[in-house]
Design a protein around this motif. Structure first.
Motif, PDB file in Angstrom:
ATOM      1  N   GLY A 225       0.801  -1.214   0.000  1.00  0.00           N
ATOM      2  CA  GLY A 225       0.000   0.000   0.000  1.00  0.00           C
ATOM      3  C   GLY A 225       0.835   1.266   0.000  1.00  0.00           C
ATOM      4  O   GLY A 225       0.347   2.341  -0.356  1.00  0.00           O
ATOM      5  N   ALA A 226       2.088   1.153   0.405  1.00  0.00           N
ATOM      6  CA  ALA A 226       2.951   2.339   0.522  1.00  0.00           C
ATOM      7  C   ALA A 226       3.579   2.684  -0.832  1.00  0.00           C
ATOM      8  O   ALA A 226       3.674   1.841  -1.732  1.00  0.00           O
ATOM      9  N   ARG A 227       4.014   3.948  -0.967  1.00  0.00           N
ATOM     10  CA  ARG A 227       4.812   4.311  -2.144  1.00  0.00           C
ATOM     11  C   ARG A 227       6.147   3.580  -2.067  1.00  0.00           C
ATOM     12  O   ARG A 227       6.772   3.506  -1.003  1.00  0.00           O
ATOM     13  N   ARG A 228       6.592   3.051  -3.184  1.00  0.00           N
ATOM     14  CA  ARG A 228       7.852   2.308  -3.203  1.00  0.00           C
ATOM     15  C   ARG A 228       8.905   3.081  -3.993  1.00  0.00           C
ATOM     16  O   ARG A 228       8.606   3.664  -5.047  1.00  0.00           O
ATOM     17  N   ILE A 229      10.111   3.074  -3.474  1.00  0.00           N
ATOM     18  CA  ILE A 229      11.264   3.603  -4.207  1.00  0.00           C
ATOM     19  C   ILE A 229      12.212   2.428  -4.426  1.00  0.00           C
ATOM     20  O   ILE A 229      12.782   1.885  -3.480  1.00  0.00           O
ATOM     21  N   VAL A 230      12.332   1.997  -5.695  1.00  0.00           N
ATOM     22  CA  VAL A 230      13.175   0.846  -6.038  1.00  0.00           C
ATOM     23  C   VAL A 230      14.529   1.369  -6.495  1.00  0.00           C
ATOM     24  O   VAL A 230      14.621   2.164  -7.435  1.00  0.00           O
ATOM     25  N   LEU A 231      15.587   0.925  -5.825  1.00  0.00           N
ATOM     26  CA  LEU A 231      16.954   1.330  -6.147  1.00  0.00           C
ATOM     27  C   LEU A 231      17.626   0.173  -6.878  1.00  0.00           C
ATOM     28  O   LEU A 231      17.866  -0.883  -6.294  1.00  0.00           O
ATOM     29  N   ALA A 232      17.905   0.364  -8.166  1.00  0.00           N
ATOM     30  CA  ALA A 232      18.344  -0.760  -8.994  1.00  0.00           C
ATOM     31  C   ALA A 232      19.590  -0.418  -9.794  1.00  0.00           C
ATOM     32  O   ALA A 232      19.855   0.739 -10.118  1.00  0.00           O
ATOM     33  N   THR A 233      20.346  -1.466 -10.126  1.00  0.00           N
ATOM     34  CA  THR A 233      21.413  -1.338 -11.117  1.00  0.00           C
ATOM     35  C   THR A 233      20.760  -1.446 -12.492  1.00  0.00           C
ATOM     36  O   THR A 233      19.529  -1.467 -12.605  1.00  0.00           O
ATOM     37  N   ASN A 234      21.569  -1.562 -13.558  1.00  0.00           N
ATOM     38  CA  ASN A 234      20.966  -1.662 -14.885  1.00  0.00           C
ATOM     39  C   ASN A 234      20.306  -3.009 -15.142  1.00  0.00           C
ATOM     40  O   ASN A 234      19.875  -3.282 -16.259  1.00  0.00           O
ATOM     41  N   VAL A 235      20.172  -3.852 -14.083  1.00  0.00           N
ATOM     42  CA  VAL A 235      19.388  -5.085 -14.201  1.00  0.00           C
ATOM     43  C   VAL A 235      17.936  -4.748 -14.532  1.00  0.00           C
ATOM     44  O   VAL A 235      17.247  -5.503 -15.216  1.00  0.00           O
ATOM     45  N   ALA A 236      17.435  -3.571 -14.086  1.00  0.00           N
ATOM     46  CA  ALA A 236      16.050  -3.172 -14.346  1.00  0.00           C
ATOM     47  C   ALA A 236      15.915  -2.393 -15.651  1.00  0.00           C
ATOM     48  O   ALA A 236      14.845  -1.890 -15.957  1.00  0.00           O
ATOM     49  N   GLU A 237      17.018  -2.318 -16.404  1.00  0.00           N
ATOM     50  CA  GLU A 237      17.006  -1.544 -17.654  1.00  0.00           C
ATOM     51  C   GLU A 237      16.496  -2.379 -18.816  1.00  0.00           C
ATOM     52  O   GLU A 237      16.018  -1.851 -19.813  1.00  0.00           O
ATOM     53  N   THR A 238      16.594  -3.714 -18.684  1.00  0.00           N
ATOM     54  CA  THR A 238      16.254  -4.590 -19.798  1.00  0.00           C
ATOM     55  C   THR A 238      14.854  -5.161 -19.630  1.00  0.00           C
ATOM     56  O   THR A 238      13.945  -4.465 -19.221  1.00  0.00           O
TER      57      THR A 238
END
Length: 447
Positions: free
Chosen positions: A340-353
Motif C-alpha cells: 500500500g505504501a509508495r515504493r522507491i526501487v533502487l536498482a542497477t541496470n538489471v532493471a534496464e532490460t
C-alpha cells in the motif's frame, strides 16, 4: 559480431519432408544415409530401426502438437497491433529482427506468437535473457499468461537450477546457458525456435551466440531465429544475417516527460553530492502524485548509500527496495509484490532490460553504470563507473510510462546527454583479446 567456420558442426539437415522431433532429426538423417550405402544383409535391419524411430518421433510430435496452448493476446500491447505481420515474417524467413521500444510487450508476446504458429511442438522455443532475474521474472509472467506453471509448460534454466519439464513448450534461460549447451548439442537440436532478447546489450555471450547461430542455420533449415531489442542497431544485425527482415513496433503506452536536474550547476552555492540529488529528485516526483519511483544507480555500494540517505529523509510509509544481482531470489521478488505504501526501487541496470517493475510511474536516472573494461596498462579487467549511452538512457526513461503518463529525471544536463555515444560499446571491444580468442576456440569458431 563474431562469425566464422564451426568445424565440429555436422552436415546439412536439409530434409524438409522429415516430420519429426528436432532432437531426432540428426539421427534419422544419419540412418537414412547409412541405408543408401548398406548392403542387402544390413538393409532390412537398418530399415526397421529407421521406421521404428521415425514412427515414435512422429507420434511424439503429434502428441506435443495436440497439447500446444491457444495463447490469448492483449489488444492494448503495441506489439500485438503487428502480430499478423510478425507471424507472416517468422513463417517465411529463418531470421527475423524485431525492433521496438520499451513497453511494446515483445518479450512476453513473441513466444506466444510462435506458439500460435505451431512452433514449440517439434522442439522447445528457447528464449534468452541477459540476466538470471529477468529470465525468472519473464518465465513467471509467461506461465501466468499461458495458464500453466513454471516447471510445467514454461521452463527456466539458470546457473545451478533447471526447472524445465520434458513436455515444456518454452524455455527461458540466460545467454550463457544457451552458449554452454552448444558444447553438448552442437546444432541446438532441442529447439525449433530461438529468441535472443535484448541483443542491444552486445555482451560477449550475445555476440558469440549470434556468430554461432549464423553457422548453425544452414544446417538447421527447420530452425527459426528471432532477435529482439528496444534500442538495436537493426541494420548491422540485418547485414550480419544476409539481409534478414526488420520489423519495428511502437514503444511505451503513455508519454514520458524528461527533466534534466544535474547534480551540480554553476548557480549552486552549496556542494551537492549524488545522494542529495537523488533525495531531491524523489521529493520532486512525490509531489507529482501517486506512483512508485525507480532509481538507477551504478552498483551495490551506491544502492546501499542511497537507501540510507532516503530512509533518513522520507516518512515511514515509503518503502525502500534495493535490487541488484547478489540479492537472494526472495529479496529480488519483493519488487513484484506491491504494497500500500509508495515504493522507491533502487536498482542497477538489471532493471534496464526485459525486467519490468510493476507500478513504476517515475524514474530517476543517475546516468551511470558499472562497466567491465580491460585495462591495457594493468593487463587486467576492471569494473569502473562510466556514463551510459543515449540508447541506455532512453531505455531507462522507458521504464516509466507503462501504467500512466510518466516523468524521468536525469541527474545530468541535456548537453551532457547529447555528447554521449549513441550506443553502448560492445563487450568484445572492452575485453581482453586473449580471453576472447580462448572462448572462440572453446566453441569452435575459428575466424
Amino acid at each position: 559480431m563474431t562469425s566464422g567456420h564451426a568445424k565440429h558442426l555436422p552436415g546439412r539437415a536439409d530434409a524438409p519432408d522429415l516430420a519429426c522431433l528436432t532432437r531426432d532429426r540428426r539421427r534419422l538423417l544419419a540412418m537414412r544415409r547409412a541405408l543408401a550405402r548398406a548392403d542387402e544383409a544390413a538393409r532390412a535391419r537398418l530399415q526397421a530401426e529407421f521406421a521404428a524411430l521415425l514412427t515414435a518421433s512422429q507420434a511424439a510430435l503429434e502428441e506435443r502438437r495436440s497439447r500446444l496452448p491457444r495463447p490469448e493476446f492483449q489488444a492494448d500491447l503495441p506489439v500485438n497491433e503487428k502480430r499478423a505481420e510478425i507471424a507472416a515474417l517468422i513463417r517465411a524467413n529463418p531470421v527475423v529482427i524485431v525492433c521496438g521500444e520499451t513497453g511494446s510487450g515483445k518479450t512476453t508476446q513473441l513466444p506466444k506468437i510462435c506458439l500460435d504458429l505451431g512452433r514449440g511442438a517439434a522442439g522447445l522455443i528457447g528464449h534468452t535473457q541477459p540476466r538470471r532475474l529477468a529470465a525468472r521474472s519473464v518465465a513467471a509472467r509467461l506461465a501466468q499468461e499461458l495458464h500453466t506453471q513454471v516447471g510445467a509448460g514454461v521452463g527456466v534454466k539458470i546457473r545451478f537450477q533447471d526447472r524445465t519439464a520434458p513436455d515444456a513448450w518454452v524455455k527461458l534461460m540466460t545467454d550463457g546457458i544457451l552458449l554452454a549447451e552448444t558444447q553438448t548439442d552442437p546444432t541446438l537440436s532441442a529447439y525449433d525456435t530461438i529468441i535472443i532478447d535484448e541483443a542491444h546489450e552486445r555482451s560477449l555471450n550475445i555476440d558469440f551466440l549470434l556468430g554461432y547461430l549464423k553457422e548453425v542455420l544452414p544446417r538447421r533449415p527447420d530452425l527459426k531465429l528471432i532477435i529482439t531489442s528496444a534500442t538495436i542497431d537493426a541494420e548491422r544485425f540485418s547485414r550480419h544475417f544476409d539481409g534478414a527482415p526488420v520489423i519495428e513496433v511502437s514503444g511505451r503506452l503513455y508519454p514520458v516527460e524528461v527533466r534534466y536536474r544535474p547534480v551540480q550547476t554553476e548557480d549552486d552555492d552549496d556542494e551537492r553530492d549524488l545522494f542529495t540529488a537523488i533525495v531531491d529528485a524523489c521529493d520532486e516526483l512525490a509531489r507529482e502524485g501517486p506512483g512508485d519511483i525507480l532509481v538507477f544507480l551504478p552498483g551495490e555500494r551506491e544502492i546501499r548509500d542511497a537507501a540510507e540517505a532516503l530512509r533518513k529523509h522520507h516518512p515511514p510509509h515509503t518503502e525502500i527496495l534495493p535490487l541488484f544481482s547478489r540479492l537472494s531470489a526472495a529479496e529480488q521478488d519483493r519488487i513484484f509484490k506491491p504494497s500500500g505504501a509508495r515504493r522507491i526501487v533502487l536498482a542497477t541496470n538489471v532493471a534496464e532490460t526485459s525486467l519490468t517493475v510493476p507500478g513504476i510511474r517515475y524514474v530517476v536516472d543517475t546516468g551511470l553504470a558499472r562497466v567491465k573494461r580491460y585495462s591495457y596498462r594493468n593487463k587486467v579487467e576492471q569494473l569502473q563507473v562510466e556514463k551510459i549511452s543515449q540508447a541506455a538512457a532512453r531505455q531507462r526513461a522507458g521504464r516509466c510510462g507503462r501504467v500512466a503518463a510518466g516523468v524521468c529525471i536525469r541527474l545530468y544536463d541535456e548537453a551532457d546527454f547529447n555528447a554521449r555515444p549513441p550506443f553502448t560499446d560492445p563487450e568484445i571491444l572492452r575485453s581482453s583479446l586473449a580471453g576472447v580468442i580462448l572462448r572462440l576456440s572453446l566453441i569452435h569458431i575459428s575466424e
